[in-house]
Design a protein around this motif. Structure first.
Motif, PDB file in Angstrom:
ATOM      1  N   THR A 404       0.839  -1.169   0.072  1.00 15.97           N
ATOM      2  CA  THR A 404      -0.122   0.043   0.017  1.00 15.97           C
ATOM      3  C   THR A 404       0.850   1.478  -0.016  1.00 15.97           C
ATOM      4  OG1 THR A 404      -0.046   0.042   2.396  1.00 15.97           O
ATOM      5  CG2 THR A 404      -1.855  -0.992   1.235  1.00 15.97           C
ATOM      6  N   PHE A 405       0.141   2.245  -0.128  1.00 15.98           N
ATOM      7  CA  PHE A 405       0.884   3.589  -0.274  1.00 15.98           C
ATOM      8  C   PHE A 405      -0.162   4.701   0.151  1.00 15.98           C
ATOM      9  CE2 PHE A 405      -0.901   3.550  -4.495  1.00 15.98           C
ATOM     10  CZ  PHE A 405      -1.311   4.886  -4.714  1.00 15.98           C
ATOM     11  N   ARG A 406       0.310   6.044   0.604  1.00 10.80           N
ATOM     12  CA  ARG A 406      -0.531   6.979   0.883  1.00 10.80           C
ATOM     13  C   ARG A 406      -0.665   8.060   0.208  1.00 10.80           C
ATOM     14  NH1 ARG A 406       2.810   7.387   6.146  1.00 10.80           N
ATOM     15  NH2 ARG A 406       4.362   7.178   4.554  1.00 10.80           N
ATOM     16  N   THR A 407       0.386   8.546  -0.557  1.00  9.28           N
ATOM     17  CA  THR A 407       0.256   9.500  -1.555  1.00  9.28           C
ATOM     18  C   THR A 407       1.015   9.308  -2.859  1.00  9.28           C
ATOM     19  OG1 THR A 407       2.754  10.262  -0.897  1.00  9.28           O
ATOM     20  CG2 THR A 407       0.893  11.235   0.424  1.00  9.28           C
ATOM     21  N   PRO A 408       0.511   9.988  -3.828  1.00  9.02           N
ATOM     22  CA  PRO A 408       1.197   9.818  -5.276  1.00  9.02           C
ATOM     23  C   PRO A 408       2.578   9.575  -5.471  1.00  9.02           C
ATOM     24  CG  PRO A 408      -0.747  11.306  -5.550  1.00  9.02           C
ATOM     25  CD  PRO A 408      -0.371  11.133  -4.113  1.00  9.02           C
ATOM     26  N   ASP A 409       3.357  10.644  -4.753  1.00 11.59           N
ATOM     27  CA  ASP A 409       4.699  10.684  -4.652  1.00 11.59           C
ATOM     28  C   ASP A 409       5.544   9.469  -3.983  1.00 11.59           C
ATOM     29  OD1 ASP A 409       5.084  13.038  -6.086  1.00 11.59           O
ATOM     30  OD2 ASP A 409       5.171  14.150  -4.220  1.00 11.59           O
ATOM     31  N   GLU A 410       4.730   8.907  -2.989  1.00  8.56           N
ATOM     32  CA  GLU A 410       5.185   7.863  -2.181  1.00  8.56           C
ATOM     33  C   GLU A 410       4.932   6.640  -3.303  1.00  8.56           C
ATOM     34  OE1 GLU A 410       2.826   6.658   1.070  1.00  8.56           O
ATOM     35  OE2 GLU A 410       4.362   5.079   1.714  1.00  8.56           O
ATOM     36  N   ALA A 411       3.872   6.511  -4.125  1.00  4.51           N
ATOM     37  CA  ALA A 411       3.671   5.412  -4.953  1.00  4.51           C
ATOM     38  C   ALA A 411       4.725   5.476  -6.174  1.00  4.51           C
ATOM     39  CB  ALA A 411       2.429   5.525  -5.667  1.00  4.51           C
ATOM     40  N   ILE A 412       5.180   6.660  -6.400  1.00  2.00           N
ATOM     41  CA  ILE A 412       5.947   6.657  -7.677  1.00  2.00           C
ATOM     42  C   ILE A 412       7.572   6.347  -7.173  1.00  2.00           C
ATOM     43  CG2 ILE A 412       7.296   8.237  -9.054  1.00  2.00           C
ATOM     44  CD1 ILE A 412       4.617  10.146  -9.080  1.00  2.00           C
ATOM     45  N   GLU A 413       7.768   6.787  -5.745  1.00 10.07           N
ATOM     46  CA  GLU A 413       9.147   6.397  -5.262  1.00 10.07           C
ATOM     47  C   GLU A 413       9.272   4.710  -4.992  1.00 10.07           C
ATOM     48  OE1 GLU A 413      10.272   5.634  -1.779  1.00 10.07           O
ATOM     49  OE2 GLU A 413      12.333   5.738  -2.678  1.00 10.07           O
ATOM     50  N   ARG A 414       8.171   4.225  -4.551  1.00  8.78           N
ATOM     51  CA  ARG A 414       8.132   2.918  -4.385  1.00  8.78           C
ATOM     52  C   ARG A 414       8.121   2.100  -5.791  1.00  8.78           C
ATOM     53  NH1 ARG A 414       4.754   0.125   0.115  1.00  8.78           N
ATOM     54  NH2 ARG A 414       5.810   0.839   1.903  1.00  8.78           N
ATOM     55  N   ALA A 415       7.514   2.525  -6.677  1.00 10.39           N
ATOM     56  CA  ALA A 415       7.543   1.986  -7.808  1.00 10.39           C
ATOM     57  C   ALA A 415       8.809   1.782  -8.484  1.00 10.39           C
ATOM     58  CB  ALA A 415       6.464   2.626  -8.744  1.00 10.39           C
ATOM     59  N   ASN A 416       9.586   2.987  -8.511  1.00 13.63           N
ATOM     60  CA  ASN A 416      10.659   3.107  -8.987  1.00 13.63           C
ATOM     61  C   ASN A 416      11.868   2.447  -8.226  1.00 13.63           C
ATOM     62  OD1 ASN A 416       9.885   4.527 -11.270  1.00 13.63           O
ATOM     63  ND2 ASN A 416      10.335   6.407 -10.542  1.00 13.63           N
ATOM     64  N   ASN A 417      11.862   2.096  -6.988  1.00  9.70           N
ATOM     65  CA  ASN A 417      12.948   1.506  -6.213  1.00  9.70           C
ATOM     66  C   ASN A 417      13.291   0.096  -6.473  1.00  9.70           C
ATOM     67  OD1 ASN A 417      12.979   0.809  -2.821  1.00  9.70           O
ATOM     68  ND2 ASN A 417      14.686   1.799  -3.956  1.00  9.70           N
ATOM     69  N   LEU A 418      13.588  -0.103  -7.551  1.00  8.21           N
ATOM     70  CA  LEU A 418      14.187  -1.495  -7.994  1.00  8.21           C
ATOM     71  C   LEU A 418      15.131  -1.424  -9.045  1.00  8.21           C
ATOM     72  CD1 LEU A 418      11.172  -4.024  -8.007  1.00  8.21           C
ATOM     73  CD2 LEU A 418      13.052  -3.899  -6.423  1.00  8.21           C
ATOM     74  N   PRO A 419      16.138  -2.579  -9.356  1.00 10.20           N
ATOM     75  CA  PRO A 419      16.610  -2.181 -10.716  1.00 10.20           C
ATOM     76  C   PRO A 419      16.103  -2.326 -11.960  1.00 10.20           C
ATOM     77  CG  PRO A 419      17.563  -3.779  -9.004  1.00 10.20           C
ATOM     78  CD  PRO A 419      16.301  -3.479  -8.476  1.00 10.20           C
ATOM     79  N   TYR A 420      14.811  -2.853 -11.889  1.00  8.81           N
ATOM     80  CA  TYR A 420      13.846  -3.243 -13.169  1.00  8.81           C
ATOM     81  C   TYR A 420      13.217  -2.164 -13.399  1.00  8.81           C
ATOM     82  CZ  TYR A 420      14.791  -8.264 -12.193  1.00  8.81           C
ATOM     83  OH  TYR A 420      15.229  -9.465 -12.028  1.00  8.81           O
ATOM     84  N   GLY A 421      12.933  -1.903 -14.686  1.00 11.81           N
ATOM     85  CA  GLY A 421      11.798  -1.024 -15.173  1.00 11.81           C
ATOM     86  C   GLY A 421      11.394  -1.198 -16.511  1.00 11.81           C
ATOM     87  N   LEU A 422      10.480  -2.268 -16.598  1.00 17.58           N
ATOM     88  CA  LEU A 422      10.217  -2.742 -17.926  1.00 17.58           C
ATOM     89  C   LEU A 422       8.685  -2.176 -18.135  1.00 17.58           C
ATOM     90  CD1 LEU A 422      10.714  -4.378 -20.404  1.00 17.58           C
ATOM     91  CD2 LEU A 422       9.752  -6.494 -19.113  1.00 17.58           C
TER      92      LEU A 422
END
Lengths: 483, 292
Positions: A404-422
């Motif tokens: 889960t996440f609370r704010t858009p920026d938190e969602a984006i930060e978590r989404a990007n926080n991996l070495p992958y990006g497909l």
């Protein structure tokens, strides 16, 4: 009279295997002929839903790889590079038409060899494959317009293509169609567990009277692929598969003049905001993680849902996976087919075990697997922490991790926080929020309020360790041209 | 949780509906489903030229469509013909359903609509198919729409109330979902797609959307409301597609006449022919199916 109404259950509706003829054994397709491997080695390909042997397939050693590459070089120098582009296009159109005409045969064979539901092979894999040939055939004599500023876009020469087992025909097509349209010849190495549709495609090339050596298909395993990667006369390598192997290929080709396209693993984020259309979001999740049993490099395997709708969404997802129809991949009503191989099933089991041990809560569809074959039920984890292995590693099975996440920026930060990006998915009724999010996601493709939409004109590929280079569209053409 | 109307997006709604509507229902499942379609059918005639003798023929056919075939659920007609139908259906399980509330437009004063409803009930109607006031809905006067449904609800106590949304006039999936939720709150026993008087009426996506609304309402309140699909369902294949949508969205509890109806005038002919084909292995001509 008003009769009591008995409960409806779908009767078995198996697709007929009549259109498919599987030979007892297959050779290598080199120089327009079927040939045995140099030392006559073979391996077996089986139906993962039944564990039945389908055929014996020639195993290509380094000597066979060399023979295939030399054949491709000859095909390039002698025929293909000399052909007028409009003549090249005719061949590619011919393959496209044959694929369309024989679509049922390809679909049934793909399902038998790989375990995916016939509905997907029939409605997605094969139509997309023929669409790729049609699309690229149209570019063959228009390349100067495709790449502005280059009046003399030229082919690269011999392409080595290594494709995975999740979309065996389709991903082979992603490489063969642009390679041929741009004037290259190709050596294709299908995956060990799913060689049959590539071999049928070779037969189609033969019947289309493609000049000898323009398309070559060599079957084998990772060692065969490695020999192709290391062959000095390959001008370009295009690989789709795991990040681990992709890194090895990059190391092996460092210091050489070989061009390289890599389409690798993923752990794609699927972001659900609280104003999302929830029932359709559920369908997106189902497509994102359960399509092809989750054997999808761009699978939406990390669900990030806004806290204030998380409980509702999870409840809907729990109810929805109970309706997924698991079982015989050839049944036209099957939603979830067989896991592609024992090795892959074991890998899924191991990662799911790690999730349970680390503390996540597992929810699984109720499915009693048949005695034979490789199976895994549609599953998802709640209470997943971003540090867990199931939140960071590619499972490549029907297993979703919900966070889960609370704010858009938190969602984006978590989404990007991996070495992958497909890939990534964004679900919201606000166009502005969708755009804000998409612009900040490090992913090769971002789908908004939908998922797994593909078109030959739309480039596909990854950020970061999900690879580089694009397939499809104008960007995809560049990968097969000297510009 | 955010309040406000439920959000709907067309792309995945239609994708899911397409998968469900193309489920392969074969052999034993097909035989069962075809009988189910008959048992859940509101055999309908809603034409200006309907006469008592036409309605009597339809009633006879509804009671016994063919040897071994279940009766239909109801005969759906205009209020003026209710008494005729009630007499013709006496002693059978087939219900009399009457359209009311200034069908099909719904553009009459409320007292006229209520009087029409009461008279249909007095003449023997057991089910009322009312239309919502689309003009009020599109103007944003949702209170008026639900107020009218509630008033008709009060007027037909003891009878089954089906609320026709006329989805083809509502303009978007989001509006249809809103109309569904509104009718459910106002006390509908069935949500019904359309009058059958428009070109665009039932589609798989609309049926799925309505199922989702009914499912959410049941989950929230425990009240299980039925679904009636009407307008343009002319062959068995289409009907079986809708059966699959209900089966996989609401479950088998909904696949019975108390909660599922298909309103149709000509569908029965094709269902009977398909049924015969399943039984004998070959198609009989239309001449072998007794029409009303």
């Amino acid at each position: 009279m008003r009769a009591a109404v008995p409960d409806l259950r779908y009767a078995p509706a198996p697709e007929s295997t009549a259109p498919v003829t599987i030979r007892d054994s297959y050779g290598l397709f080199i120089g327009g002929e079927w040939v045995a491997s140099a030392n006559a080695a073979t391996f077996v390909t089986q139906n993962p839903a039944t564990e039945e042997k389908l055929a014996e397939v020639a195993y290509a050693e380094a000597a066979d790889v060399d023979r295939a590459v030399r054949s491709a070089r000859r095909g390039y120098e002698k025929y293909w590079r000399k052909l007028r582009p409009s003549e090249r296009a005719k061949y590619v159109y011919r393959i496209a038409r044959a694929l369309t005409e024989r679509s049922r045969e390809f679909a049934v064979l793909e399902t038998m060899d790989g375990g995916k539901p016939i509905r997907e092979a029939r409605d997605f894999d094969v139509p997309q494959a023929s669409a790729h040939f049609f699309y690229h055939a149209g570019w063959a004599d228009k390349l100067a317009w495709a790449i502005p500023g280059t009046e003399r876009a030229r082919p690269l020469g011999v392409v080595g293509a290594i494709v995975p087992w999740n979309f065996p025909l389709l991903i082979a097509t992603w490489k063969i169609a642009p390679a041929l349209a741009c004037g290259n010849t190709i050596v294709l190495k299908p995956a060990e567990t799913t060689p049959l549709t590539a071999l049928l495609l070779a037969q189609v090339c033969l019947e289309a009277e493609l000049p000898p050596g323009v398309v070559n298909v060599i079957t084998g395993d990772g060692r065969t692929g490695a020999a192709l990667v290391e062959h000095p006369d390959v001008d370009k390598l295009s690989f789709t598969g795991s990040t681990e192997v992709g890194k090895a290929i990059r190391r092996a080709t460092a210091g050489t003049s070989k061009r390289l396209s890599l389409e690798l693993g993923g752990k794609s984020a699927f972001i659900v905001y609280d104003d999302a259309p929830l029932d359709q979001t559920i369908e997106g999740i189902v497509s994102g993680i359960y399509f092809n049993q989750g054997h999808v490099c761009c699978a939406g395997s990390r669900l990030l849902v806004q806290e204030n709708v998380a409980a509702d969404l999870i409840e809907r997802l729990r109810a929805r996976i109970a309706t997924l129809r698991h079982g015989d991949p050839l049944d036209k009503n099957t939603d979830i087919g067989a896991i592609n191989s024992k090795a892959q099933r074991d890998k899924i089991v191991e990662l799911v075990q790690s999730g349970v041990e680390e503390g996540a809560v597992l929810v699984q569809a109720d499915f009693m697997p048949p005695e034979r074959g490789y199976w895994y039920p549609a599953s998802f984890f709640t209470r997943v922490q971003p540090t867990y292995r199931i939140a960071r590693e590619e499972i490549f099975g029907p297993v979703l991790s919900v966070m889960t996440f609370r704010t858009p920026d938190e969602a984006i930060e978590r989404a990007n926080n991996l070495p992958y990006g497909l890939s990534a998915g964004v679900w919201t009724s606000s166009g502005a929020l969708g755009m804000y999010t998409a612009q900040r996601l490090q992913a090769g493709v971002v789908w908004c309020n939908t998922f797994n939409q593909f078109d030959p004109s739309s480039p596909f590929g990854g950020y970061k360790e999900s690879g580089f280079g694009r397939e499809g569209g104008l960007a995809g053409l560049r990968a097969y041209l000297e510009t | 949780m955010p309040s406000g109307p439920t959000r709907v997006d067309a792309v995945m709604l239609e994708a899911r509906a397409t998968v469900l509507a193309s489920r392969s229902i074969k052999t034993s499942a097909k035989r069962l489903a075809l009988d189910l379609v008959v048992a859940c059918m509101d055999l309908t005639t809603l034409e200006g030229k309907d006469t008592p003798s036409k309605v009597r023929g339809l009633c006879a056919r509804g009671i016994s469509p063919a040897p071994g075939v279940p009766s239909v659920a109801a005969i759906c007609i205009y209020p003026a013909l209710v008494a005729v139908a009630r007499e013709a259906l006496e002693g059978s399980s087939v219900k009399v359903a009457s359209v009311a509330t200034a069908f099909p437009s719904g553009l009459s004063p409320l007292d006229v609509k209520l009087r029409e409803t009461r008279e249909a009930l007095e003449a023997g109607a057991q089910e009322i198919d009312m239309v919502i006031d689309r003009a009020a809905f599109l103007a944003g006067d949702y209170g008026r729409v639900s107020g009218e449904i509630a008033a008709v609800r009060d007027a037909c106590e003891g009878a089954t109330l089906k609320v026709i949304l006329e989805v083809g006039e509502l303009g978007s999936y989001a509006a249809i979902r809103r109309a569904c939720d509104l009718a459910l709150e106002a006390g509908a026993d069935f949500l019904k797609t359309s009058t059958g008087k428009l070109g665009v009426s039932s589609t798989p996506a609309v049926a799925l959307l309505m199922c989702e609304s009914i499912r959410d309402h049941a989950r929230r309140t425990g009240r299980c409301v039925g679904l009636k699909l009407a307008g343009g369902i002319r062959n068995s294949k289409a009907a079986l597609g809708y059966v699959a949508i209900v089966h996989e969205t609401l479950g088998n509890d909904w696949l019975r006449p108390e909660r599922f109806r298909i309103g149709a005038s000509t569908l029965l002919d094709d269902v009977l022919m398909q049924r015969e084909k399943e039984r004998t292995g070959s198609y009989a001509g239309a001449d072998y199916v007794a029409t009303a």
